[in-house]
Design a protein around this motif. Structure first.
Motif, short mmCIF file in Angstrom:
data_model
loop_
_atom_site.label_atom_id
_atom_site.label_comp_id
_atom_site.label_asym_id
_atom_site.label_seq_id
_atom_site.Cartn_x
_atom_site.Cartn_y
_atom_site.Cartn_z
N ALA A 38 0.88 -1.09 0.14
CA ALA A 38 0.03 0.07 0.24
C ALA A 38 0.84 1.18 -0.07
N GLU A 39 1.75 1.22 0.78
CA GLU A 39 2.50 2.42 1.08
C GLU A 39 3.36 2.63 -0.19
N ALA B 170 2.74 1.71 -3.40
CA ALA B 170 1.86 2.01 -4.41
C ALA B 170 1.19 3.39 -4.40
N ILE B 171 0.98 3.58 -3.12
CA ILE B 171 0.19 5.14 -3.21
C ILE B 171 1.24 6.22 -3.33
N ALA B 172 2.57 5.94 -3.14
CA ALA B 172 3.57 6.80 -3.19
C ALA B 172 4.01 7.07 -4.74
N ALA B 173 4.10 5.75 -5.24
CA ALA B 173 4.41 5.69 -6.65
C ALA B 173 3.24 6.40 -7.54
N ALA B 174 2.07 6.25 -7.14
CA ALA B 174 1.01 6.86 -8.13
C ALA B 174 1.00 8.36 -7.78
N GLU B 175 1.27 8.65 -6.67
CA GLU B 175 1.23 10.23 -6.34
C GLU B 175 2.73 10.88 -6.97
N ALA B 176 3.63 10.14 -7.21
CA ALA B 176 4.75 10.32 -8.29
C ALA B 176 4.44 10.23 -9.47
N LEU C 55 -3.22 -7.60 -3.73
CA LEU C 55 -3.22 -6.15 -3.89
C LEU C 55 -2.70 -5.67 -2.45
N ALA C 56 -3.49 -6.15 -1.42
CA ALA C 56 -3.12 -5.69 0.00
C ALA C 56 -3.63 -6.79 0.80
N ALA D 145 -6.42 -1.66 0.87
CA ALA D 145 -6.70 -1.46 -0.67
C ALA D 145 -7.19 -0.10 -1.06
N GLN D 146 -8.12 0.32 -0.26
CA GLN D 146 -8.99 1.36 -0.76
C GLN D 146 -7.94 2.57 -1.27
N PRO D 147 -7.14 3.01 -0.21
CA PRO D 147 -6.43 4.27 -0.66
C PRO D 147 -5.33 3.74 -1.83
N MET D 148 -4.97 2.59 -2.19
CA MET D 148 -4.30 2.22 -3.22
C MET D 148 -5.13 2.65 -4.42
#
Lengths: 384, 384, 384, 384
Positions: free
Chosen positions: B90-91, B93-99, B109-110, B116-119
């Motif tokens: 999660a951590e 994937a979220i950072a990567a998406a934000e980047a 997935l999680a 998974a939701q925030p991802m």
């Protein structure tokens, strides 16, 4: 042959199972010559006189009856074999026991646990020899599985899974009820695949792996209405077309069972698999001469599932038949059950599964149906 | 090769899955020469510098990182591939998406739906290409199953059954946790066989047969305590060693799923079978080049399960490889997923399963675990 | 990676085998990281410049040649890999050896024993490393068979039988000759199934079971005339469409071999079986991850053919790949051959099968063709 | 049952085949109720009075003889069934025919073509009904193969291959000769595997695929000397332990046959495969209920070998037995042969294979043995 004792059979019902049982009685002497008892086909009984007469001629029954009570009452008959639809089992079995006859009953024992109880009581009270035809136990490969398990080859058991898949009721045009179709009629059968097919799986499972403690099930009726073959009228379908359940065995292993008549491509595919700490076993009815066996103690690089072709003289029952490599079939399981029954009779021992044991299977079936209905876990109350 | 666009990958994690993904990136160009994108192994990241350097040398990664945040931040990287234990998905994937990076995540997935939701949110907000490695969809025989189903060959579906059987954790001496063993650590993995194995079965099942509506499950932990590989201390085992559930699909068919790591004799036996009105399909991972197919429309006396050896040029993906009769293996499913991802990228289309789709699988997994815990049926909330 | 020595390859020919060899060179380093040599794809050569350029781009060859003599002459190339039609093998191999290059030649070594002789002479005179791509030896299940035999598991051998069945030339409309079809042109190929398919069977057989002493054969050409793909003219078919022979091995066992391209239903079914005093072995290329093994020393009632799924780390080559239960495929046999070649190179040992060994296979092929022609037994002259 | 005509059997010999034939006579009426003839077990004959009496009691023969000439002479017997060792076939059959008896002879017809000739002459001169028990034709899956071929499903045939593999004579300690072991005695048997096992393969082959024109064979005797079970003396082994041959069929297809008693792991594995232009067929005796069928006309992506479970009512003979999915076995092939014989008798038609047809099989066997001896091709002289 003069030193053989007669085992005089009265068969009630002449359908598919009437044929398998008759065949068993006729053949057992040829292949198990050491038995002290020799079956004699004394009478066959069914309501349709013309047909039952034809059956008697074909199979060599000495006489014909159209009222089962007369068969039960006859002095020249030692054993009653019940091959009727399930809803008749109880009444006949109780009467037979009360008349002091031995009783061999086609499975399932009854439609419900409650219906089975007076059967068991009557049998026990009368003290007559009895058995229920859960014939698959006596397919040599299945009996071999039992031997391997009893010898401790598998070690602690983790998993038991079985299914019984058929595909003969997929067409919505198939009628229900009447001759040959009573298995689709809930009143006659008591249930659908649960009593017809899963009962077999459960009997084998508890024989091999001990009691089933609790169950969680679901059932489905895919075709909701069918024409009745006798009345021609559309009626609600009362049976379960499919049934799935998981469970705990007393030994801590997990069970998984499924049965359906909607599995296209499978005519009568009964399969089971057992996974133990050291070894596993698989079997299926379509390739019934083979037992698949995996032994983790085999040397690592050579390990693999062994396909044991169970046709050798040192494998169960096979010394009675042909030579290694030559297969026997489905019908022989009934011959073996009759042979074992007669052997037990000779030795004064019960022949498993007895009525009492078959009632335990009934308890699991009933818990399964109740679980599906209530959508909750059910204890079976089985003491195996 | 000058007309190819670079697809610059940053891989996080280098375990078993790091190898399968790396291999996929390296091979896809040789066998899918028409793709416009060409993977470039830009960086691999893991905390152990010595080991990750060795991995980079072996596989040809251009650079090494020990902090995944640096990989995510690098301008010369287009896509983040996540092969870490599940608790890190999660951590990262979220950072990567934000980047603004594309994200390719190993399954599941999680650990939970909530995780998974925030991802999913981050991915959708960023609008970046994404996929989850449910690779078994892209074994040619499995893809062929999908084609046959989509072509309507099976008709109405009655049954779906799948299991995933392994035997590698039977020994009580096996420790849990730490490198290579995080799948036994509930904190890192989120669950045992449910997330690891059944997640695959569920993904394939919903892809082939639509949404799963409700479930009734049971789980078991056979070995209650294990030593932790890092601390050497005995700890409670938190994962499910085995999980069984039955369910309803949205299309009215019944589902039956089982997974365990205690099925002696099965190393990685993923099997599924689908029974339809007209035809049925079976497949298993140990014989992955074969699809078993039964078509009731075949002429009656000639009907039988067809063992389709899926190695022909007109069967999925197989025009890319060798000649008819010559098998490919497990690893190729990853090559196919990368090929499809790059093809989708070229066409601006989502590559299934996306994060959003993988979250639906997560919902089933979670309902399964909850059902087992509460001993009751659970709705999944899946909308497939 | 700086400590690796380059192994600079010049590939001649880019057909089906050009692809399998190229793939092997590219992958070996990823999976056999301990090798001291690292293949570099220096040049690929074929007459059609456009196509060979496309091939070079796809596979990453550094340069392209259209005259094989130039490749052989280049200083920056260590090894010549020959993937041309069979009629070119000798000339190229001899020139390469004379130029001091290592030579890796696709099988069969040559069209005839006579053609092979100067190849062997040149290789031996030059003292260069060499091998012939009889790749099936290095499918893990086949290598495992060799291990079991060498360990004496089978005891005295009575029977060896093998066949290689295909069905791709059944249509009379299929042309012969030209690109992709040179295997049907006797001038280019030297023979039909004998050199193409039986040569594989013979190589494996002698590797596993020792020399073949004498043979009695028959061949058949079912389609007598075919259009040539280049000229469009009907021509007599010169190759053998099918070939059957029986033989004696030096160890006293009987051999039986068959090959055909007219076995409907078999795409590339290479099978062999060995029957020994104590144990037997079976294998087939369509299910290449499985070795079937029967050991008579297993306890009598549990004996059966074991289906060994050859995917474990202690089985040949499998520690290099994935995890137990996950299959590799056809192409990996070439990777293994390259790995073994490079390992042998490092150790200064010959890599079997060498040219010299491959010539022995040639002798059997030739005896087979002569026997069929003369309708009589022929000695092979093989010394294995 | 009064309308049935008696078919009064005199059985000569009571070994393994005596049992299979007796069983067939006893069961045929139960399963083929429409036959006009009803077998009656009138007499069984063997030299050992005690044993033959026990056999008669077990199987229900009405009387016992110890001199076969008396059986042949009895007025109350319609048909002589010959189950003696092969060296007695001719004398008994000729005498029986001359006495106007029908003759049913176990295979092979005789030890040599010359020995068979007066048997055929006597039968034809007497005009009596006759058949030879090449029972494998009448296993339902094999009969189904015949139906598919006759319906033209396979198209032009290219290949026929068959083998019959056993492993029961591998031990050098096994004696030869005497009761149960006469098959190892060349005087009694006439040959080893050729007459015992290959004769079956040849009969099926010519029935399915037409006449065999010429043959090229090799034989081997692995164990050169064995103790005789009666005398206890070591003697030269005269039989062939293994036999391999290839051949041309009249229809232009190639044949390949092998038999041995030294194939460890195979108890009685009779297999055949036929490759035609459009379709192919495979079968084996260990899984005798299955016919493997590949049809190239199936849609390309769905093509595969179909495993036909031959247990349906529209498949050969299966309407007589149980319900779909339930297997019959080896012994039923004899029941079918008796049923067909009685049906032919009713219709006044010959029952294949007749003595005349069985002599053609004998011709191939003899050509095979001569070819092996002379190491040259031999014409068979067969006119099928």
């Amino acid at each position: 042959m003069s030193d053989k004792k007669e085992f005089r059979v009265g068969l009630i019902g002449y359908g598919f199972m009437g044929r398998t049982h008759s065949n068993a009685y006729k053949r057992v002497g040829d292949f198990f010559p050491d038995l002290k008892y020799r079956p004699v086909l004394k009478a066959v009984c069914a309501r349709n006189e013309e047909r039952v007469t034809a059956f008697a001629e074909q199979w060599g029954y000495e006489s014909v009856e159209t009222d089962w009570r007369k068969v039960v009452a006859r002095d020249d008959i030692d054993a009653i074999d019940i091959c009727t639809p399930n809803n008749m089992h109880a009444e006949i079995a109780i009467a037979a026991a009360e008349a002091g006859k031995m009783v061999l009953c086609e499975k399932p024992l009854a439609r419900t646990v409650a219906e089975a109880q007076p059967m068991v009581d009557a049998i026990e009270k009368a003290g007559v020899a009895n058995t229920v035809y859960y014939n698959y136990r006596r397919i040599p490969a299945v009996t071999l599985a039992k031997q391997l398990i009893d010898a401790g080859k598998l070690g602690k058991i983790f998993h038991y899974r079985a299914n019984f898949l058929q595909d003969w009721t997929i067409s919505p045009e198939l009628p229900q009820g009447g001759e040959g179709l009573w298995r689709l009629d809930n009143d006659a059968a008591g249930s659908g695949v649960t009593g017809d097919l899963l009962a077999h799986c459960i009997d084998t499972a508890m024989w091999l792996n001990g009691g089933i403690k609790d169950v969680s099930a679901m059932t489905e009726t895919f075709i909701k209405e069918r024409v009745h073959s006798l009345t021609g009228e559309k009626q609600k379908v009362g049976i379960d077309d499919a049934c799935i359940f998981h469970c705990h065995f007393d030994n801590g292993s997990l069970g998984l069972f499924e049965s359906t008549r909607y599995a296209r491509g499978h005519k009568a595919l009964y399969t089971f698999e057992i996974n133990g700490e050291h070894a596993s076993i698989k079997w299926n009815l379509h390739d019934l001469t083979r037992l698949e066996y995996f032994d983790h103690r085999d040397e690592s690089i050579e390990r693999g599932w062994r396909s044991i072709h169970v046709t050798d003289g040192d494998q169960p029952y096979m010394d009675k038949w042909w030579v290694p490599g030559l297969s026997i079939g489905y019908e022989h399981s009934f011959v073996h059950q009759v042979a074992d029954f007669l052997q037990c009779l000779e030795e004064g021992k019960p022949c498993s599964p007895t009525f009492k044991e078959a009632q335990e299977t009934q308890k699991v079936c009933e818990a399964v149906l109740e679980s599906a209905k209530s959508k909750s876990w059910k204890d079976t109350g089985v003491s195996w």
